[in-house]
Scaffold this active site. Structure first.
Site, short mmCIF file in Angstrom:
data_model
loop_
_atom_site.label_atom_id
_atom_site.label_comp_id
_atom_site.label_asym_id
_atom_site.label_seq_id
_atom_site.Cartn_x
_atom_site.Cartn_y
_atom_site.Cartn_z
N GLU A 59 -11.96 0.02 -44.73
CA GLU A 59 -11.01 -0.85 -44.02
C GLU A 59 -9.66 -0.15 -43.96
O GLU A 59 -9.22 0.44 -44.95
CB GLU A 59 -10.82 -2.18 -44.76
CG GLU A 59 -12.09 -2.95 -45.03
CD GLU A 59 -11.85 -4.04 -46.07
OE1 GLU A 59 -10.78 -4.68 -46.02
OE2 GLU A 59 -12.72 -4.23 -46.94
N LYS A 102 -5.93 0.44 -44.38
CA LYS A 102 -4.98 -0.08 -45.36
C LYS A 102 -3.68 -0.46 -44.65
O LYS A 102 -2.97 0.40 -44.14
CB LYS A 102 -4.71 0.95 -46.45
CG LYS A 102 -3.84 0.44 -47.58
CD LYS A 102 -3.68 1.52 -48.65
CE LYS A 102 -2.84 0.97 -49.80
NZ LYS A 102 -1.47 0.64 -49.39
N ASP A 152 0.09 -1.53 -44.21
CA ASP A 152 1.31 -1.26 -44.97
C ASP A 152 2.18 -2.52 -44.99
O ASP A 152 3.01 -2.74 -44.11
CB ASP A 152 2.08 -0.10 -44.33
CG ASP A 152 3.18 0.43 -45.23
OD1 ASP A 152 3.16 0.10 -46.44
OD2 ASP A 152 4.04 1.18 -44.74
N LYS A 195 -4.84 7.67 -49.18
CA LYS A 195 -3.52 7.62 -48.55
C LYS A 195 -3.35 8.83 -47.63
O LYS A 195 -3.50 9.98 -48.07
CB LYS A 195 -2.41 7.62 -49.62
CG LYS A 195 -2.49 6.45 -50.61
CD LYS A 195 -2.23 5.13 -49.94
CE LYS A 195 -0.77 4.93 -49.62
NZ LYS A 195 0.08 4.70 -50.80
#
Length: 679
Positions: free
Chosen positions: A115, A117, A119, A312
């Site tokens: 999924e 991410k 912010d 990330k």
């Protein structure tokens, strides 16, 4: 002819369904099917019917998303299930190691769900029998803050699920990219520091004590987890997300089931660039074991689940040469420095300019024309200069200094106490006039459709307009002398200008561009004073009694209307036929012992629900707050009043607030009846 009760009930139900549908189209799918004006018309009709038929009012209606009274602070919420953070991965090697650890425990290959991410700010939503009862922040994972009233303002969060189930979901509250860019423009125009990224903007919005501020910022939520999913008729995380979506919750549609870690890595690579096209900011990919049974088997560390990890994406930065610092003047006179540099590719687009915000920031980062600078996009949206590489200077370039005079009109610049911006205060400055006109005709102000920035520039260049009043003096012959202007377009523009005369007062107030008066404050002022004349006569002492209006805004409003040129402009606009009255429903205050006092409402009243009691208190001139303090004047205590009543009694006994009065329901209703509010 009025509607029967049955007809009104059916229409209210239809309006609620239609509004929630359009909310999903706008906030979840980023694919609106109606204009903002049409949406506003639906909402006005719903509010009108609910006021005409009070028995149809419901706290799950979309009309209730406007926000409750300002709170004095946030209550603490203890999470029954801790809201843990995720471990991070920054490379393919770390993802492979995560997969190895999972397979080592499970003893075989597993299926993952990927999924995007978001912010934003992690939040928890609790529903009982399908009704939203609480929204909370993550906090430290064990204890968060109760932000229910702010969560209720977010339009893609259902107040009522499609089934009467009880559950808790976790998700991410975020600010869309367009809303983030607009908010920062508004903050800079008013001399405030812009938010660094959408996450900070979302967090700052949800932690406002006034829910009306959160309501004005167009936040969204994306749900990523069903808490205690194993307690529901689902076996997989992906299945849980599909189920909560069917209930009406906004789960992220950008997800994929991956049969191996190789598929996971391929999906991450697929979205590395594509994510920049989304309407919200993303900073990575979350990878979760799909099977809920295997999640249970893998368990948790003290800080994070062993069955999930967040990959990330690296922040995309580029080095370039700063060629110039240009200055621009906004509609409030704020002079903003902008970096001009050699073009670079960032987050999928070519950029060559970035706001430097103010002189202090430039000096703090020692940014000089000629330097090698590092640039990136804040939240992958707005270009910004991160730093200057001073060690690579080949020459002692001069430091930046704001000029003493306006770059547009040459008049002296001023820097007001407590502000970071330098301003041009010359009302005849061409830049101020241009930007003020562009703002005046914009959608959220007078909404003169078709009359955009380019036409304003052309009309100014031809000398056809000098003030906003001149827009209403334009004739067809004026417009037809312009290049690319045909009869059909001229008629359309004149019709739009004529139609704008009928706008309600709040649009005109916002369009005038009074410093510190945003769209929400303009409506509050229009409701409070009713007419332009009443507002122009208001004193600072009167203005600060209006909700959302503080001393700074009150001084700005009073000073604005005291200016002779402004008074002449208002007279011109009125003579030209512009409406000067508020066209919505006003709250007419009644003189009472509550007038100008701070009131806390606690417990349950037998003869009124909380919404009705709040409306009575506001009509009686009182200001509702959420907690008892030394500044509280009255506590209205119903059945099961609890801790707020106890605190009020303690304040009286201790002498910390001896003048505080506690009213039971009977005494409160006597005030209501004396004012004729229940007639």
């Amino acid at each position: 002819m009025g509607l029967t009760f049955e007809e009104a009930r059916d229409r209210v139900e239809a309006l609620r369904r239609e509004i929630e549908y359009h909310n999903r189209r706008y906030y979840t799918e980023d694919n609106p099917s109606i204009s903002d004006a049409d949406w506003d018309a639906l909402m006005r009709e719903l509010i009108h019917l609910e006021s005409e038929y009070p028995e149809l009012q419901s706290d799950t209606s979309p009309s209730q998303r406007v926000g409750a009274p300002v709170a004095a602070g946030f209550a603490k919420v203890e999470h029954e299930i801790p809201m843990l953070s995720l471990a991070n991965a920054y490379s393919t090697e770390e993802l492979l190691e995560f997969d190895r650890r999972v397979r080592q425990v499970i003893g075989r290959d597993v299926t993952y769900v990927c999924e995007l991410k978001i912010d934003g700010l992690a939040v928890s939503l609790r529903y009982e029998q399908g009704k939203l009862i609480r929204g909370a922040t993550r906090g430290d994972g064990d204890v968060g803050e109760d932000i229910t009233q702010n969560i209720r303002t977010i339009r893609n969060v259902p107040l009522q699920l499609s089934e009467p189930v009880s559950l808790e979901v976790r998700g991410e509250a975020y600010m869309p990219k367009k809303a983030f860019a607009l908010l920062n423009e508004q903050r800079e125009a008013s001399g405030e520091m812009p938010f660094a990224n959408p996450r900070n903007a979302a967090a700052g919005s949800l932690r406002q004590l006034d829910p009306a501020i959160a309501a004005s910022r167009r936040l969204g939520v994306i749900v990523y987890q069903l808490a205690q999913a194993e307690s529901y008729p689902v076996e997989y995380h992906s299945e849980a997300l599909e189920w909560v979506s069917r209930l009406g919750l906004p789960a992220n549609g950008e997800r994929k089931i991956c049969r191996s870690i190789a598929d996971v890595i391929a999906y991450i690579d697929e979205w590395a660039e594509k994510r920049h096209t989304l309407p919200y900011a993303t900073d990575g990919m979350v990878i979760k074991v799909d099977s809920l049974a295997l999640q249970q088997e893998l368990g948790f560390t003290a800080k994070s689940p062993r069955w999930a990890i967040a990959y990330k994406y690296a922040a995309e930065q580029a080095e370039t040469i700063l060629r110039d610092i240009e200055l621009s003047v906004g509609r409030t006179g704020a002079v903003t420095p902008t970096a001009v540099f050699d073009p670079v590719q960032l987050a999928g687009t070519t950029v060559s300019r970035a706001s430097l915000h103010n002189e202090d920031l430039i000096r703090e980062r020692d940014i000089r024309v000629g330097d090698v600078i590092v640039v990136q996009k804040a939240g992958d949206i707005i270009p910004e200069v991160i730093k200057s590489l001073a060690d690579r200077r080949t020459f002692d370039y001069p430091t930046f200094a704001m000029p003493e005079c306006c770059p547009q009109c040459g008049e002296p610049l001023r820097r007001l106490d407590g502000e970071v911006a330098w301003r041009c205060v010359n009302p005849s400055c061409p830049a101020l006039i241009r930007e003020s006109l562009i703002h005046f005709v914009s959608r959220d102000a007078m909404n003169i459709e078709g009359l955009g920035e380019q036409w304003i520039a052309i009309l100014l260049e031809k000398g056809l307009i000098h003030t906003v009043a001149d827009l209403y003096r334009l004739t067809k012959s004026d417009l037809l002398q312009l290049d690319r202007m045909g009869e059909k377009l001229a008629d359309k523009l004149l019709d739009a200008i004529e139609q704008s005369k009928r706008n309600s007062l709040e649009r005109l107030l916002f369009g005038l561009g009074i410093r510190h008066v945003g769209e929400k404050a303009a409506k509050t002022l229009a409701q409070a004073y009713g007419t332009m004349q009443n507002l122009m006569s208001a004193t600072v002492d009167s203005l600060v009694t209006v909700p959302d209006v503080g001393p700074k805004m009150a001084e700005s409003i009073a000073g604005y209307f005291a200016t002779p040129g402004v008074q002449e402009l208002i007279r011109d606009l009125e003579d030209l036929g512009l409406n000067m009255d508020y066209l919505g429903q006003r709250i007419e205050k009644v003189e009472s012992p509550f007038t100008g006092k701070t009131i806390v409402l606690t417990g349950t009243l037998a003869q009124a629900d909380r919404k009705t009691a709040t409306a009575w208190i506001e009509r009686l001139g009182g200001v509702i707050t959420g907690s008892v303090s030394a500044k509280t004047d009255f506590v209205v205590a119903g059945e099961k009043a609890g801790s707020k009543l106890e605190k009020a009694q303690d304040l009286i006994r201790s002498g910390k607030n001896p003048s505080l009065q506690i009213l039971d329901e009977g005494a409160f209703l006597q005030l209501v009846d004396a004012a004729g509010l229940r007639d």
